[in-house]
Design an enzyme around this catalytic site. Sequence first.
Site, PDB file in Angstrom:
ATOM      1  N   GLU A 146       4.545  -5.253   7.272  1.00  0.00           N
ATOM      2  CA  GLU A 146       3.754  -4.220   7.944  1.00  0.00           C
ATOM      3  C   GLU A 146       4.198  -3.949   9.381  1.00  0.00           C
ATOM      4  O   GLU A 146       4.130  -2.820   9.852  1.00  0.00           O
ATOM      5  CB  GLU A 146       2.259  -4.596   7.921  1.00  0.00           C
ATOM      6  N   ALA A 187       0.864  -1.173   0.000  1.00  0.00           N
ATOM      7  CA  ALA A 187       0.000   0.000   0.000  1.00  0.00           C
ATOM      8  C   ALA A 187       0.904   1.227   0.000  1.00  0.00           C
ATOM      9  O   ALA A 187       2.062   1.150   0.420  1.00  0.00           O
ATOM     10  CB  ALA A 187      -0.867  -0.009   1.251  1.00  0.00           C
ATOM     11  N   GLY A 196       0.739  -5.025   0.774  1.00  0.00           N
ATOM     12  CA  GLY A 196      -0.415  -5.091  -0.129  1.00  0.00           C
ATOM     13  C   GLY A 196      -0.084  -5.727  -1.476  1.00  0.00           C
ATOM     14  O   GLY A 196      -0.977  -6.227  -2.160  1.00  0.00           O
ATOM     15  N   GLU A 216      -0.297  -9.328  -0.840  1.00  0.00           N
ATOM     16  CA  GLU A 216      -1.731  -9.595  -0.638  1.00  0.00           C
ATOM     17  C   GLU A 216      -2.469  -9.629  -1.975  1.00  0.00           C
ATOM     18  O   GLU A 216      -3.376 -10.435  -2.166  1.00  0.00           O
ATOM     19  CB  GLU A 216      -2.317  -8.523   0.301  1.00  0.00           C
TER      20      GLU A 216
HETATM   21  N1  CAA Z   1       4.622   3.276  -0.437  1.00  0.00           N
HETATM   22  C1  CAA Z   1       5.041   4.444  -0.933  1.00  0.00           C
HETATM   23  N2  CAA Z   1       6.222   4.617  -1.551  1.00  0.00           N
HETATM   24  C2  CAA Z   1       7.002   3.540  -1.686  1.00  0.00           C
HETATM   25  C3  CAA Z   1       6.638   2.284  -1.194  1.00  0.00           C
HETATM   26  C4  CAA Z   1       5.382   2.159  -0.550  1.00  0.00           C
HETATM   27  N3  CAA Z   1       4.925   0.992  -0.085  1.00  0.00           N
HETATM   28  N4  CAA Z   1       7.640   1.402  -1.440  1.00  0.00           N
HETATM   29  C5  CAA Z   1       8.594   2.106  -2.083  1.00  0.00           C
HETATM   30  N5  CAA Z   1       8.201   3.378  -2.244  1.00  0.00           N
HETATM   31  C6  CAA Z   1       8.941   4.469  -2.880  1.00  0.00           C
HETATM   32  C7  CAA Z   1      10.078   4.949  -1.996  1.00  0.00           C
HETATM   33  O1  CAA Z   1       9.616   5.873  -1.024  1.00  0.00           O
HETATM   34  C8  CAA Z   1      11.000   5.561  -3.031  1.00  0.00           C
HETATM   35  O2  CAA Z   1      10.484   6.827  -3.376  1.00  0.00           O
HETATM   36  P1  CAA Z   1      11.485   8.121  -3.437  1.00  0.00           P
HETATM   37  O3  CAA Z   1      12.426   7.791  -4.566  1.00  0.00           O
HETATM   38  O4  CAA Z   1      10.548   9.246  -3.732  1.00  0.00           O
HETATM   39  O5  CAA Z   1      12.175   8.193  -2.118  1.00  0.00           O
HETATM   40  C9  CAA Z   1      10.830   4.660  -4.259  1.00  0.00           C
HETATM   41  O6  CAA Z   1       9.588   3.975  -4.055  1.00  0.00           O
HETATM   42  C10 CAA Z   1      11.929   3.611  -4.385  1.00  0.00           C
HETATM   43  O7  CAA Z   1      12.007   2.904  -3.149  1.00  0.00           O
HETATM   44  P2  CAA Z   1      13.362   2.758  -2.305  1.00  0.00           P
HETATM   45  O8  CAA Z   1      14.263   3.918  -2.553  1.00  0.00           O
HETATM   46  O9  CAA Z   1      12.966   2.472  -0.885  1.00  0.00           O
HETATM   47  O10 CAA Z   1      13.976   1.456  -3.011  1.00  0.00           O
HETATM   48  P3  CAA Z   1      14.971   0.387  -2.357  1.00  0.00           P
HETATM   49  O11 CAA Z   1      15.462  -0.461  -3.478  1.00  0.00           O
HETATM   50  O12 CAA Z   1      15.967   1.047  -1.476  1.00  0.00           O
HETATM   51  O13 CAA Z   1      14.024  -0.515  -1.399  1.00  0.00           O
HETATM   52  C11 CAA Z   1      12.034  -1.732  -0.831  1.00  0.00           C
HETATM   53  C12 CAA Z   1      13.005  -1.285  -1.965  1.00  0.00           C
HETATM   54  C13 CAA Z   1      12.742  -2.709   0.091  1.00  0.00           C
HETATM   55  C14 CAA Z   1      10.849  -2.418  -1.525  1.00  0.00           C
HETATM   56  C15 CAA Z   1      11.570  -0.474  -0.032  1.00  0.00           C
HETATM   57  O14 CAA Z   1      11.087   0.503  -0.947  1.00  0.00           O
HETATM   58  C16 CAA Z   1      10.500  -0.735   0.969  1.00  0.00           C
HETATM   59  O15 CAA Z   1      10.754  -1.272   2.026  1.00  0.00           O
HETATM   60  N6  CAA Z   1       9.231  -0.338   0.654  1.00  0.00           N
HETATM   61  C17 CAA Z   1       8.131  -0.433   1.586  1.00  0.00           C
HETATM   62  C18 CAA Z   1       7.623  -1.847   1.689  1.00  0.00           C
HETATM   63  C19 CAA Z   1       6.509  -1.925   2.719  1.00  0.00           C
HETATM   64  O16 CAA Z   1       6.692  -1.648   3.889  1.00  0.00           O
HETATM   65  N7  CAA Z   1       5.316  -2.338   2.258  1.00  0.00           N
HETATM   66  C20 CAA Z   1       4.175  -2.474   3.116  1.00  0.00           C
HETATM   67  C21 CAA Z   1       3.310  -1.229   3.035  1.00  0.00           C
HETATM   68  S1  CAA Z   1       2.019  -1.216   4.236  1.00  0.00           S
HETATM   69  C22 CAA Z   1       0.785  -2.170   3.569  1.00  0.00           C
HETATM   70  O17 CAA Z   1       0.921  -2.728   2.490  1.00  0.00           O
HETATM   71  C23 CAA Z   1      -0.450  -2.214   4.444  1.00  0.00           C
HETATM   72  C24 CAA Z   1      -1.493  -3.179   4.011  1.00  0.00           C
HETATM   73  O18 CAA Z   1      -1.356  -4.384   4.153  1.00  0.00           O
HETATM   74  C25 CAA Z   1      -2.745  -2.671   3.539  1.00  0.00           C
END
Ligand code: CAA
Length: 259
Positions: A135, A66, A112, A115
């Site tokens: 999460e 998400a 998500g 999911e």
């Molecule tokens: N939401 C919003 N933006 C996201 C994102 C997310 N889930 N995942 C990545 N991005 C964005 C980053 O903020 C970044 O944007 P900027 O360049 O503007 O800073 C861009 O995508 C590239 O990401 P990274 O620089 O972080 O890339 P990386 O290679 O260093 O890492 C990653 C990759 C490990 C996937 C890392 O991006 C990450 O951990 N992302 C979040 C994953 C996460 O926590 N997902 C769960 C979300 S909560 C959810 O899903 C709730 C639910 O069940 C409903």
Amino acid sequence: MAYQNLISELKDNILYITINREKALNALNKDTLAELADVVAFAGKTEEIRGVIITGAGEKAFVAGADIKEFSDYTGKQGEELARSGQDLVFNAIENSKKPFIAAVNGFALGGGLELAMACHIRIASENAKLGLPEVTLGLIPGYGGTQRLTQLVGKGKAIEMIITANMITAVEAEKIGLVNYVVLQTDLIGKAEEILNAIKQRAPLAVAAAIKSVIASINETDGYDTEIKEFGKCFETSDFKEGVTAFVEKRKAVFLGK
Ligand code: CAA
């Protein structure tokens, strides 16, 4: 159909949906979810569509979850609403569709994103894919059916381990525990999905629909989903959630206090 965050293309009775927010690793913001809801409904009611392939744009991510930035200041009520409408209009709609959905997991499938893949009927992963439900690193739990579907797919022990450690697993590990059906080279991903759908296209459409409905009926745990929605909402009231999201945005390690 023209969408802002999706590419949708119908060819040879297969609907190809590509989540197209590559710069945000195809994270599911509200607009993308609304477009997904629309295209899933379209697939359900369009007779010539015999199957659907969902993938992510680029070579790095299927969907990284998400959109964290969008819900950073949500209240519990808003969190609950996000999970409920997402589950109803997209994730459950996919699982309950009469058409077979295949997730072509071309990279990170997190939160998500995993999911979404789990709501599909079949999952194929590319060798570089990483899968997980991170999460709890944000002070949250999965809200789009992840606690239920992961448990159904891999069993309680592995599901709890993956969810409370937040560790990602490789495509090969995912295949070993039954989370994905196949692992292939990234270049072969869509071809493998097409091969499966082309076989399904040979089968009786009503029987295929009935088979999907029957399998899903065997695992439908309404109470579990409801519990998840309420607990997902409650997470938004905690300080650890605020800390987790702030730390993510500031690109630092979160310090959790358990409150
Ligand atoms: N939401 C919003 N933006 C996201 C994102 C997310 N889930 N995942 C990545 N991005 C964005 C980053 O903020 C970044 O944007 P900027 O360049 O503007 O800073 C861009 O995508 C590239 O990401 P990274 O620089 O972080 O890339 P990386 O290679 O260093 O890492 C990653 C990759 C490990 C996937 C890392 O991006 C990450 O951990 N992302 C979040 C994953 C996460 O926590 N997902 C769960 C979300 S909560 C959810 O899903 C709730 C639910 O069940 C409903």
